[in-house]
Design an enzyme around this catalytic site. Sequence first.
Site, PDB file in Angstrom:
ATOM      1  CB  SER A   1       5.474 -16.412  -1.713  1.00 42.36           C
ATOM      2  OG  SER A   1       4.363 -17.123  -2.200  1.00 42.36           O
TER       3      SER A   1
ATOM      4  CG  ASP B   1       2.466 -18.620  -5.711  1.00 46.12           C
ATOM      5  OD1 ASP B   1       3.035 -19.375  -6.527  1.00 46.12           O
ATOM      6  OD2 ASP B   1       2.537 -18.796  -4.477  1.00 46.12           O
TER       7      ASP B   1
ATOM      8  CG  ASP C   1       6.927 -19.055  -4.342  1.00 50.06           C
ATOM      9  OD1 ASP C   1       5.735 -18.775  -4.559  1.00 50.06           O
ATOM     10  OD2 ASP C   1       7.294 -19.685  -3.334  1.00 50.06           O
TER      11      ASP C   1
ATOM     12  CG  ASP D   1       4.871 -22.242  -3.665  1.00 50.21           C
ATOM     13  OD1 ASP D   1       4.193 -21.286  -4.099  1.00 50.21           O
ATOM     14  OD2 ASP D   1       5.201 -22.352  -2.468  1.00 50.21           O
TER      15      ASP D   1
END
Length: 487
Positions: free
Chosen positions: A105, A263, A265, A267
């Site tokens: 992440s 961010d 990743d 999501d």
Amino acid sequence: MTSRTDLSQFVKAYDVRGLVPQQLDARVARAIGSAFARVVALPDGADGIVVGHDMRPSSPELSRAFADGAAQHGLDVTLIGLCSTDGLYFASGHLGLPGAMFTASHNPAAYNGIKLCRAGARPVGQDSGLAEIRDLAQADLDGEAHDTRTEAAPTATGTVREQDLLRDYAAFLRGLVDLSRPRRSRPIRVVVDAGNGMGGLTVPAVLGDAAGLPALPLEVVPLYFELDGTFPNHEANPLEPANLVDLQRAVVEQGADLGLAFDGDADRCFAVDEQGRAISPSAVTGLIVERETRRAVAAGAEPAELTFVHNVITSRAVPELIAELGARAVRTRVGHSYIKAQMAEHGAVFGGEHSAHYYFQDFWFADTGMLAAMYLLAALGEQDDVVSALVARYDRYRASGEINSTVADQAGRTDQVRRWAGERGLRVDELDGLTATHEADGDGRTWWVNVRPSNTEPLLRLNVEASDQETMEQVRDEVLAIIRGEA
């Protein structure tokens, strides 16, 4: 002889997050993939799993090792390659398979990790399989006997194949929010900071024509779209104000209508207005709540039939708005596993968190920052006003933001805050940490304070919200002094 790998050090409450290769390497990934097959996929009756990964240099090798570990138990593995975490959730829901996403992440480049889910993007956390996966993988790594509850290994190894789902993902999201016919007199200009993360892949596919879908009436100004897991420009963590500076500057310089930051990743999605000021995720939550309510009512639903979920430190404006719309609000603990569980239990339409995680019933109750961004763009496209005016009605209170303090005696300091609240006659609840609320009385001021311990570090997290800036600062400073032993 190599030193023992201790999975308890980096298999956390919600996912796996460790240093590469000191903690997480191909051997560990293979063991976790094998354990995931035996704890989740096979007991759930799945005949395969789906695996995706982000742009970190170690991700391809780790995801392939995980796939091999699962395949040795007869599971067929679909590798979807580079994707966002919500792209993996889409694949899990679309294919009806348990899934694994290799990403750390927003963590720095030295890390990687794994987010796991059951079929239909249902979460796997500490209390829903992750602890068992950790223990079984640890036993494998230590050379101990396998779990006797599992069936004998199959005679045939499962297949491992590749499949590109990016276009399907983009088309699915476009089917949920139509951005093709805005009523705005001119195209929306939006600056997007992908932070060298997976937004650099998904934004051109969903908001552009990179996936072969028709172009939208949007002008996207890209910042750091090159996929680079070393994060050469800034960390892909928009929750930190320093990582929004480039986006804020570009929005003003470009005369843009909106700025979006994803961010690592992709999501989570953060937004800034036309003046470069951060838009509260609670304001975005309020906007989506109202739009989802209008959409459901237009389809024949009664507002009282609709449920929305928010966590304990989301702005008070959110449950107020839900009540004004005639719908039902469910308050839950902070953390995606809690909010996803409440979403599923109540059949909630939508859920929002202060951390810019947004959960949709139409997306298997999972979180997707891209869909939240599309709702914001759709709202902006319906009128010619600036975005700051659009979100102003959802931004009713002044908030401190989350303030972390290193505290050895978390329970003791929390008790001191509890006594402080009792002396003032505040309403207290302990759904998640300690929340103390002051309702408006003769002074006309409303405010609340929440103190929560970290699950993994000696930290106390403080959030304060009030009807005015002066009160917020006064309460913030008073409680912070108690937490830090300065009172």
